[in-house]
Design a protein around this motif. Structure first.
Motif, PDB file in Angstrom:
ATOM      1  N   LEU A   1       0.855  -1.198   0.000  1.00  0.00           N
ATOM      2  CA  LEU A   1       0.000   0.000   0.000  1.00  0.00           C
ATOM      3  C   LEU A   1       0.885   1.240   0.000  1.00  0.00           C
ATOM      4  CD1 LEU A   1      -2.805   1.412   0.405  1.00  0.00           C
ATOM      5  CD2 LEU A   1      -2.391   1.212   2.866  1.00  0.00           C
ATOM      6  N   VAL A   2       0.564   2.197  -0.886  1.00  0.00           N
ATOM      7  CA  VAL A   2       1.276   3.476  -0.897  1.00  0.00           C
ATOM      8  C   VAL A   2       0.279   4.565  -0.491  1.00  0.00           C
ATOM      9  CG1 VAL A   2       2.475   5.186  -2.300  1.00  0.00           C
ATOM     10  CG2 VAL A   2       2.927   2.737  -2.637  1.00  0.00           C
ATOM     11  N   VAL A   3       0.605   5.275   0.603  1.00  0.00           N
ATOM     12  CA  VAL A   3      -0.253   6.381   1.036  1.00  0.00           C
ATOM     13  C   VAL A   3       0.595   7.649   1.038  1.00  0.00           C
ATOM     14  CG1 VAL A   3      -1.791   7.278   2.829  1.00  0.00           C
ATOM     15  CG2 VAL A   3      -1.579   4.803   2.487  1.00  0.00           C
TER      16      VAL A   3
ATOM     17  N   ALA B   1       3.534  -1.539   3.572  1.00  0.00           N
ATOM     18  CA  ALA B   1       3.045  -0.206   3.227  1.00  0.00           C
ATOM     19  C   ALA B   1       4.147   0.829   3.364  1.00  0.00           C
ATOM     20  CB  ALA B   1       1.867   0.179   4.120  1.00  0.00           C
ATOM     21  N   ILE B   2       4.064   1.850   2.471  1.00  0.00           N
ATOM     22  CA  ILE B   2       4.902   3.047   2.622  1.00  0.00           C
ATOM     23  C   ILE B   2       3.913   4.190   2.890  1.00  0.00           C
ATOM     24  CG2 ILE B   2       6.559   4.597   1.544  1.00  0.00           C
ATOM     25  CD1 ILE B   2       7.386   2.265  -0.280  1.00  0.00           C
TER      26      ILE B   2
ATOM     27  N   ALA C   1       4.328  -5.185   6.978  1.00  0.00           N
ATOM     28  CA  ALA C   1       5.574  -4.447   7.214  1.00  0.00           C
ATOM     29  C   ALA C   1       5.334  -2.994   6.795  1.00  0.00           C
ATOM     30  CB  ALA C   1       6.702  -5.047   6.404  1.00  0.00           C
ATOM     31  N   VAL C   2       5.891  -2.061   7.586  1.00  0.00           N
ATOM     32  CA  VAL C   2       5.577  -0.649   7.331  1.00  0.00           C
ATOM     33  C   VAL C   2       6.827   0.217   7.395  1.00  0.00           C
ATOM     34  CG1 VAL C   2       4.374   1.378   8.257  1.00  0.00           C
ATOM     35  CG2 VAL C   2       3.201  -0.832   8.199  1.00  0.00           C
ATOM     36  N   VAL C   3       6.954   1.136   6.431  1.00  0.00           N
ATOM     37  CA  VAL C   3       7.917   2.229   6.594  1.00  0.00           C
ATOM     38  C   VAL C   3       7.136   3.538   6.448  1.00  0.00           C
ATOM     39  CG1 VAL C   3       9.985   1.007   5.841  1.00  0.00           C
ATOM     40  CG2 VAL C   3       8.595   2.237   4.164  1.00  0.00           C
ATOM     41  N   VAL C   4       7.552   4.497   7.281  1.00  0.00           N
ATOM     42  CA  VAL C   4       6.874   5.796   7.264  1.00  0.00           C
ATOM     43  C   VAL C   4       7.814   6.808   6.641  1.00  0.00           C
ATOM     44  CG1 VAL C   4       6.066   7.668   8.756  1.00  0.00           C
ATOM     45  CG2 VAL C   4       5.308   5.319   9.175  1.00  0.00           C
TER      46      VAL C   4
ATOM     47  N   VAL D   1      10.723   5.248  10.839  1.00  0.00           N
ATOM     48  CA  VAL D   1      10.339   6.500  10.197  1.00  0.00           C
ATOM     49  C   VAL D   1      11.507   7.036   9.376  1.00  0.00           C
ATOM     50  CG1 VAL D   1       9.642   8.896  10.585  1.00  0.00           C
ATOM     51  CG2 VAL D   1       8.657   7.068  11.995  1.00  0.00           C
ATOM     52  N   PHE D   2      11.247   7.334   8.091  1.00  0.00           N
ATOM     53  CA  PHE D   2      12.243   7.950   7.220  1.00  0.00           C
ATOM     54  C   PHE D   2      11.859   9.401   6.996  1.00  0.00           C
ATOM     55  CE2 PHE D   2      12.674   3.482   6.445  1.00  0.00           C
ATOM     56  CZ  PHE D   2      14.023   3.274   6.153  1.00  0.00           C
ATOM     57  N   GLN D   3      12.858  10.285   7.153  1.00  0.00           N
ATOM     58  CA  GLN D   3      12.581  11.701   6.964  1.00  0.00           C
ATOM     59  C   GLN D   3      12.491  12.032   5.479  1.00  0.00           C
ATOM     60  OE1 GLN D   3      12.199  14.601   8.942  1.00  0.00           O
ATOM     61  NE2 GLN D   3      11.592  13.022  10.422  1.00  0.00           N
ATOM     62  N   LYS D   4      11.498  12.845   5.120  1.00  0.00           N
ATOM     63  CA  LYS D   4      11.417  13.375   3.759  1.00  0.00           C
ATOM     64  C   LYS D   4      12.552  14.360   3.563  1.00  0.00           C
ATOM     65  CE  LYS D   4       6.583  13.111   2.360  1.00  0.00           C
ATOM     66  NZ  LYS D   4       5.328  13.848   2.149  1.00  0.00           N
TER      67      LYS D   4
END
Lengths: 121, 573
Positions: A6-8, A52-53, A76-79, A98-101
């Motif tokens: 899933l891409v949100v 999901a991302i 599995a999730v990355v933010v 959590v990955f910073q934009k």
């Protein structure tokens, strides 16, 4: 692989980039969803969702409820966010990475693939 | 009988021939009866005085009028003493003078006493005239019997005028009435009274006298008037009033001041404080005054702050000024931040006698600082987001470009649209209004489209005022950019004759905005072979996702038509 991812992300161009990056890694993209309600609708309609991302701040609220739903599915999730997880969301999901934009879409997709691999072992 | 009289006596016949002297006469003069008989008395007169005595005695003898005269008589010791001499005629039944009775009363002592009295009175007058105080004696009717120079100077009269006039002639009716009342009371009660009186005016106002009035009694103790002294205390009184007024004025100013100013004892008890901060906390002065400052309501919610106030008081007591920002509680439990200070107050010798706590509310400053912090975070976030978008653009452009120039051209166009969007939002972001930052749809359309126009009449816009928020602006500008790029490559903007009409209106229920893009007079439209290019996908995702709407493209041969539907409330985000 064929994982359903899933891409949100409400920023269209980022969403498209992520979506294509997921496909580049051999995943099957779900979305992209720009809102919480769209993401929840996609999840309830999807037969499976393995990962999901996720962006955090969306037009109709924060990602908290989507995270809750994904956790129930053991996804599995990355933010990917410019901020951070809201404190109460962080409390419920202490281990979410959590990955910073801005983080490159390839990096995010790879990170997620790694998590899925680890979960599969 | 006459022998016993303490005076010298004698008797004369109608002609003035003295035929009798009493014993005292002979004792005083030391003369014999033979020497004195008839006119022999002239021997004991001072020769220089004799002619006028003789003249008057003869006149009385001639007229029968009583004789009265003062002259010296030589005593047996050779000393001349002054005597008051009187002679009265004794008449027969026919009224004819038949005899004279005479007396000589020594008045030397009396005159000396009088002279002494006159002298001491003069000295007294000189003294009281020198006194700056007003000194006066009044009779029962309140008229001046005596007044010193100061009294006369104040009423502007000579003594001759003053004794003929009364208070009513010198002072206003009310002043004279008040003075008379006091005078009467002193006379009636027979008691000394000290009182402030108003008497007369100067250019500023009535003069004020501090008067002390005592009953004036005669030898028998009867009150026959009053003795008064007055000091002019007008200047002192005015100085006092000015000081009191100054203090009252300062207090009023302080009370209006929202800033806090107080005064503490060295023990930390608040003894003075202006009104406004007490009112702001919904308190009464007695709630904080007379109590330890650190126990006050403002910080009673926090033991830490109480501790800090206490420590600050301790430090101030040793001469250190302590200053810090703290949140304080005001009415209804609301909190405001204050810049707080406790400073020592020193007396003239430099000794610390009190502590002065003061504070100003810096809520506005704190609010601005918070707003600035928020803005900085918001900008930081936006920059990160823009970079994320830019990276996405590069990735996407790289995916679709077939050669490097195409990649560069596509990227530059999109980055420019992004920059335009940001530029439109920037003024609101950096303004002080606290507005989250917004532009309007007409501005956005003009900004994105203008670079693609050959002339301004190629673009026709119509629609109501629509506010565009910082989130929606990137999506909307990218959509407009894709449409404009497409139009200038293949559509109406690729020729000079072509035109684009953009019309927008809100739906009847006010939830949606419907924007239509119609191209005219362009080259014939070819329906793209490859459906859903990157541009179309981007537009569709933007419209559906962030804008919560839809994008429909009509490939009319006469010109492309696009209908963009968005949620109105998303546009303002």
């Amino acid at each position: 692989m064929g994982h359903h991812i899933l891409v949100v992300e409400d920023e269209a161009i980022i969403a498209m980039d992520l979506f294509l990056a997921v496909e580049d890694c051999g995943g099957v993209g779900l979305g992209p969803a720009a809102t919480v309600s769209e993401a929840l609708a996609l999840l309830s309609g999807a037969a499976s969702c393995d990962g999901a991302i996720l962006d955090v701040n969306l037009p109709d609220g924060d990602i908290g409820r989507v995270l809750d739903e994904l956790e129930m599915r053991n996804a599995a999730v990355v933010v990917h966010t410019g901020f951070a997880l809201p404190p109460e969301v962080r409390l419920r999901h202490p281990h979410v990475e959590v990955f910073q934009k801005p983080t490159l879409s390839r990096v995010l997709a790879n990170a997620l693939a790694k998590k899925l691999d680890e979960a599969a072992r | 009988m006459v022998e016993r009289l303490p005076v010298l006596c004698w008797m004369a016949d109608a002609d003035g021939y003295i035929f009798y002297y009493n014993k005292k006469w002979y004792e005083y003069t030391g003369a014999t009866p033979a020497e004195m008989e008839g006119w022999g008395w002239q021997a004991i007169h001072v020769p220089a005085e004799l002619p006028r005595v003789m003249e008057q005695w003869r006149r009385s003898l001639a007229s029968g009028e009583p004789f009265e005269m003062t002259f010296p008589l030589l005593g047996a010791d050779g000393v001349a003493r002054l005597f008051l001499t009187r002679a009265v005629p004794h008449r027969n039944a026919d009224g004819k003078v038949i005899r004279w009775f005479g007396t000589n009363t020594e008045i030397t002592d009396l005159q000396a006493a009088e002279a002494r009295a006159r002298e001491s009175a003069n000295i007294l007058q000189s003294v009281i005239d020198e006194v700056p105080a007003l000194v006066f004696v009044k009779d029962m009717d309140g008229r001046l019997i005596k007044a010193n120079a100061a009294v006369l100077a104040m009423i502007g009269r000579t003594w001759a005028q003053a004794r003929e006039e009364s208070d009513a002639d010198w002072f206003s009716e009310a002043q004279a009435r008040a003075i008379r009342e006091t005078d009467r009371r002193v006379i009636e009660l027979g008691e000394t009274e000290e009182i402030e009186e108003q008497a007369g005016f100067d250019e500023i106002g009535p003069r004020v006298l501090l008067s002390r009035k005592s009953p004036f009694k005669d030898e028998s103790g009867n009150v026959i008037g009053l003795i008064g002294t007055s000091i002019d205390i007008t200047d002192r009184k005015r100085a006092e009033m000015l000081r009191a007024e100054g203090e009252a004025h300062l207090r009023r100013v302080l009370d209006q001041l929202f800033a806090f100013v107080g005064l503490m004892t060295l023990d930390g008890v608040l003894i003075e404080a202006n009104q406004a901060p007490i009112k702001a906390a919904g308190l009464k002065p007695e709630d904080v005054l007379g109590k330890p400052f650190w126990d006050a309501y403002w910080w009673s919610y926090s033991p830490q702050i109480q501790r800090r106030i206490r420590d600050a008081s301790d430090a101030a007591r040793t001469g250190t000024v302590v200053r810090f920002d703290i949140p304080v509680r005001i009415v209804d439990g609301e909190m405001v931040t204050i810049d707080f200070q406790i400073a020592p107050l020193r007396n003239a010798e430099g000794r610390i006698t009190h502590l002065v706590p003061s504070a100003v509310v810096i809520e506005e400053r704190v609010r601005l600082e918070q707003a600035r912090g928020l803005l900085i975070r918001e900008l930081h976030h936006r920059v990160k987001n823009l970079f994320a978008i830019a990276i996405g653009m590069v990735n996407m452009s790289a995916r679709i470009a077939t050669n490097v120039p195409e990649l560069a051209q596509g990227l530059i166009g999109r980055l420019n649209a992004l920059a335009t969007a940001h530029e439109l939002i920037r003024p609101a972001l950096v303004s002080d209004s606290g507005d989250p930052g917004a532009t309007t749809l007409d501005k956005l359309v003009a900004s994105i489209l203008t670079p693609h126009l050959h002339s301004s009449d190629q673009l026709v816009c119509a629609g109501p005022f629509i506010s565009i928020g910082p989130s929606a602006v990137t999506s909307l500008s990218l959509i407009l950019h894709e449409l404009a790029t497409n139009a200038s490559k293949y559509g109406a903007l690729s020729t000079i004759e072509g035109a684009v009409q953009i019309v927008w209106e809100s739906s009847k229920d006010g939830r949606l905005l419907v924007l239509t893009w119609r191209e005219r007079n362009g080259p014939p439209v070819l329906v793209p072979v490859r459906k859903k290019g990157f541009g179309s996908q981007l537009m569709e995702i933007s419209a559906k996702g962030q804008l919560g709407g839809d994008l429909r493209v009509d490939w009319n041969e006469s010109g492309i038509g696009v209908t963009l539907t968005t949620l109105l409330d998303r546009l303002s985000r």
